[in-house]
Design an enzyme around this catalytic site. Structure first.
Site, PDB file in Angstrom:
ATOM      1  N   TYR A  45       0.832  -1.220   0.000  1.00 21.18           N
ATOM      2  CA  TYR A  45       0.000   0.000   0.000  1.00 21.18           C
ATOM      3  C   TYR A  45       0.866   1.269   0.000  1.00 21.18           C
ATOM      4  O   TYR A  45       0.470   2.324  -0.478  1.00 21.18           O
ATOM      5  CB  TYR A  45      -0.944  -0.027   1.200  1.00 21.18           C
ATOM      6  CG  TYR A  45      -2.213   0.783   1.026  1.00 21.18           C
ATOM      7  CD1 TYR A  45      -3.032   0.635  -0.102  1.00 21.18           C
ATOM      8  CD2 TYR A  45      -2.601   1.710   1.992  1.00 21.18           C
ATOM      9  CE1 TYR A  45      -4.197   1.378  -0.246  1.00 21.18           C
ATOM     10  CE2 TYR A  45      -3.767   2.447   1.852  1.00 21.18           C
ATOM     11  CZ  TYR A  45      -4.556   2.275   0.743  1.00 21.18           C
ATOM     12  OH  TYR A  45      -5.700   3.010   0.605  1.00 21.18           O
ATOM     13  N   LYS A  76      -3.212   8.145   3.277  1.00 19.70           N
ATOM     14  CA  LYS A  76      -4.384   7.875   4.133  1.00 19.70           C
ATOM     15  C   LYS A  76      -4.122   8.309   5.579  1.00 19.70           C
ATOM     16  O   LYS A  76      -5.039   8.765   6.264  1.00 19.70           O
ATOM     17  CB  LYS A  76      -4.761   6.387   4.088  1.00 19.70           C
ATOM     18  CG  LYS A  76      -5.374   5.935   2.750  1.00 19.70           C
ATOM     19  CD  LYS A  76      -6.659   6.667   2.414  1.00 19.70           C
ATOM     20  CE  LYS A  76      -7.379   6.036   1.220  1.00 19.70           C
ATOM     21  NZ  LYS A  76      -8.466   6.919   0.702  1.00 19.70           N
TER      22      LYS A  76
HETATM   23  N1  LIG Z   1     -11.293  -0.421  -2.771  1.00 21.30           N
HETATM   24  C1  LIG Z   1     -10.752  -0.549  -1.550  1.00 21.30           C
HETATM   25  O1  LIG Z   1     -10.232  -1.601  -1.176  1.00 21.30           O
HETATM   26  C2  LIG Z   1     -10.862   0.607  -0.587  1.00 21.30           C
HETATM   27  C3  LIG Z   1     -10.753   0.365   0.790  1.00 21.30           C
HETATM   28  C4  LIG Z   1     -10.813   1.441   1.671  1.00 21.30           C
HETATM   29  C5  LIG Z   1     -10.957   2.728   1.163  1.00 21.30           C
HETATM   30  N2  LIG Z   1     -11.048   2.927  -0.182  1.00 21.30           N
HETATM   31  C6  LIG Z   1     -11.189   4.304  -0.668  1.00 21.30           C
HETATM   32  O2  LIG Z   1     -12.459   4.483  -1.252  1.00 21.30           O
HETATM   33  C7  LIG Z   1     -12.380   5.599  -2.121  1.00 21.30           C
HETATM   34  C8  LIG Z   1     -13.051   5.234  -3.448  1.00 21.30           C
HETATM   35  O3  LIG Z   1     -12.304   4.242  -4.108  1.00 21.30           O
HETATM   36  P1  LIG Z   1     -12.957   2.949  -4.751  1.00 21.30           P
HETATM   37  O4  LIG Z   1     -12.296   1.791  -4.126  1.00 21.30           O
HETATM   38  O5  LIG Z   1     -14.433   3.041  -4.771  1.00 21.30           O
HETATM   39  O6  LIG Z   1     -12.367   2.981  -6.235  1.00 21.30           O
HETATM   40  P2  LIG Z   1     -12.843   3.748  -7.571  1.00 21.30           P
HETATM   41  O7  LIG Z   1     -11.698   3.571  -8.539  1.00 21.30           O
HETATM   42  O8  LIG Z   1     -14.168   3.283  -7.998  1.00 21.30           O
HETATM   43  O9  LIG Z   1     -12.926   5.267  -7.101  1.00 21.30           O
HETATM   44  C9  LIG Z   1     -11.810   6.134  -7.068  1.00 21.30           C
HETATM   45  C10 LIG Z   1     -12.301   7.452  -7.639  1.00 21.30           C
HETATM   46  O10 LIG Z   1     -11.295   8.462  -7.552  1.00 21.30           O
HETATM   47  C11 LIG Z   1     -11.510   9.304  -8.667  1.00 21.30           C
HETATM   48  N3  LIG Z   1     -10.374  10.178  -8.939  1.00 21.30           N
HETATM   49  C12 LIG Z   1      -9.086   9.826  -9.220  1.00 21.30           C
HETATM   50  N4  LIG Z   1      -8.374  10.937  -9.481  1.00 21.30           N
HETATM   51  C13 LIG Z   1      -9.230  12.007  -9.360  1.00 21.30           C
HETATM   52  C14 LIG Z   1      -9.083  13.417  -9.519  1.00 21.30           C
HETATM   53  N5  LIG Z   1      -7.918  13.968  -9.878  1.00 21.30           N
HETATM   54  N6  LIG Z   1     -10.172  14.208  -9.308  1.00 21.30           N
HETATM   55  C15 LIG Z   1     -11.362  13.672  -8.951  1.00 21.30           C
HETATM   56  N7  LIG Z   1     -11.562  12.331  -8.799  1.00 21.30           N
HETATM   57  C16 LIG Z   1     -10.490  11.523  -9.013  1.00 21.30           C
HETATM   58  C17 LIG Z   1     -11.748   8.308  -9.798  1.00 21.30           C
HETATM   59  O11 LIG Z   1     -12.342   8.948 -10.925  1.00 21.30           O
HETATM   60  C18 LIG Z   1     -12.689   7.327  -9.125  1.00 21.30           C
HETATM   61  O12 LIG Z   1     -14.036   7.726  -9.299  1.00 21.30           O
HETATM   62  C19 LIG Z   1     -10.907   5.976  -2.225  1.00 21.30           C
HETATM   63  O13 LIG Z   1     -10.621   7.024  -1.328  1.00 21.30           O
HETATM   64  C20 LIG Z   1     -10.221   4.702  -1.752  1.00 21.30           C
HETATM   65  O14 LIG Z   1      -8.914   4.919  -1.250  1.00 21.30           O
HETATM   66  C21 LIG Z   1     -11.014   1.905  -1.054  1.00 21.30           C
END
Ligand SMILES: NC(=O)c1ccc[n+]([C@@H]2O[C@H](COP(=O)([O-])OP(=O)(O)OC[C@H]3O[C@@H](n4cnc5c(N)ncnc54)[C@H](O)[C@@H]3O)[C@@H](O)[C@H]2O)c1
Length: 254
Positions: A153, A160
């Site tokens: 990570y 984070k």
């Molecule tokens: N998937 C996991 O395992 C997980 C676990 C815990 C937290 N998260 C967090 O959840 C959140 C959403 O991620 P996800 O897993 O749904 O994946 P996802 O890829 O569906 O979403 C990530 C989003 O970030 C957007 N993004 C990237 N660069 C950008 C920019 N410059 N301006 C605006 N938007 C931008 C993308 O367009 C996308 O919609 C993130 O913060 C991620 O770190 C994810």
């Protein structure tokens, strides 16, 4: 009556229907909210995905690295709703060199990109929405537990950790406007963001075993429910908090 009845909610971060933000938007609508989405880059894809929601919401373009997008955001949202009661930050990105075991060699430029998009944008988005939050409300962000160093990570873990700190400072500074600010720390989920992490499988293999409640890597609903609950009137005295939605894994020694 749903728990978000009458509330106006901005949801960022929908990319596919596996996005955590997609489930948040869907549940928010089911709980009575009027939803507006922001999309980044692939706008026609986001608009297509938005049509899969119970009601097709407006989609506004937002690149959190683009100051003009941020400066005009409130006006552009204001064309669709007369205010906001909730804002969801579901945005993260790190260049490949910042992930996957390259921690000691990642350049500052790549770290800076990860921090700008994944950490600083939490503040940028909240502040950009303030003109629409005159009656107070809630900001919710998506976190991955940053209290430990994880395999692969890497700099996203540092981003984070910054997000968790940013959450506390935002909670401090927005409380006077009656805005609560909280994070949902989700367990690993198979989204586009997760697939772009080289070695993500390490999480996939161990998490369901470590989590006392078990963990479904393709079910974004538990994390989305927590986001919806935090934006409802059922957490009126909670801010600066991190709610773990990870099957309980964070509480268990390896
Ligand atoms: N998937 C996991 O395992 C997980 C676990 C815990 C937290 N998260 C967090 O959840 C959140 C959403 O991620 P996800 O897993 O749904 O994946 P996802 O890829 O569906 O979403 C990530 C989003 O970030 C957007 N993004 C990237 N660069 C950008 C920019 N410059 N301006 C605006 N938007 C931008 C993308 O367009 C996308 O919609 C993130 O913060 C991620 O770190 C994810």
């Amino acid at each position: 009556m749903g728990i978000l009845q009458g509330k106006r909610i901005l949801v960022s971060g929908v990319l596919t229907d596996a996005s955590i933000a997609f489930s948040v938007a869907k549940l928010a609508q089911e709980e009575g909210a009027t939803v507006v989405l922001t999309g980044f880059g692939r706008m026609s894809l986001v608009e297509r995905i938005a049509k899969r929601l119970p009601e097709t919401p407006p989609v506004i373009e937002l690149d959190v690295q683009n100051n003009e997008h941020l400066d005009t955001l409130a006006d552009r949202i204001g064309e669709h709703v007369d205010g906001l009661d909730g804002v969801v930050h579901s945005i993260a990105f790190a260049p490949q060199s910042a992930l996957g075991g390259n921690f000691l060699n990642t350049t500052w430029e790549d770290v800076a990109t990860a921090m700008h998009i994944s950490t600083y944008s939490y503040k940028s988005l909240a502040v950009a929405c303030l003109p629409l939050m005159k009656e107070g409300g809630a900001v919710v962000g998506l976190d991955f537990d940053a209290s430990k160093a994880w395999p692969v990570y890497d700099w996203m873990g540092v981003a984070k950790a910054g997000l968790e700190s940013c959450n506390r400072y935002l909670a401090r500074d927005l409380a006077k406007q009656n805005i609560r600010v909280n994070l949902v720390a989700a367990g690993p989920l198979r989204t586009m963001a997760a697939k772009s992490i080289p070695g993500f499988k390490e999480f996939e293999d161990s998490w369901p075993e470590r989590a006392p409640l078990g963990w479904d890597l393709s079910d974004t609903i538990p994390a989305a429910k927590a986001c919806v609950a935090l934006m409802s009137d059922w957490f009126p005295a909670t801010t600066g908090e991190i709610v773990h939605v990870d099957g309980g894994a964070h509480a268990i020694g390896a």
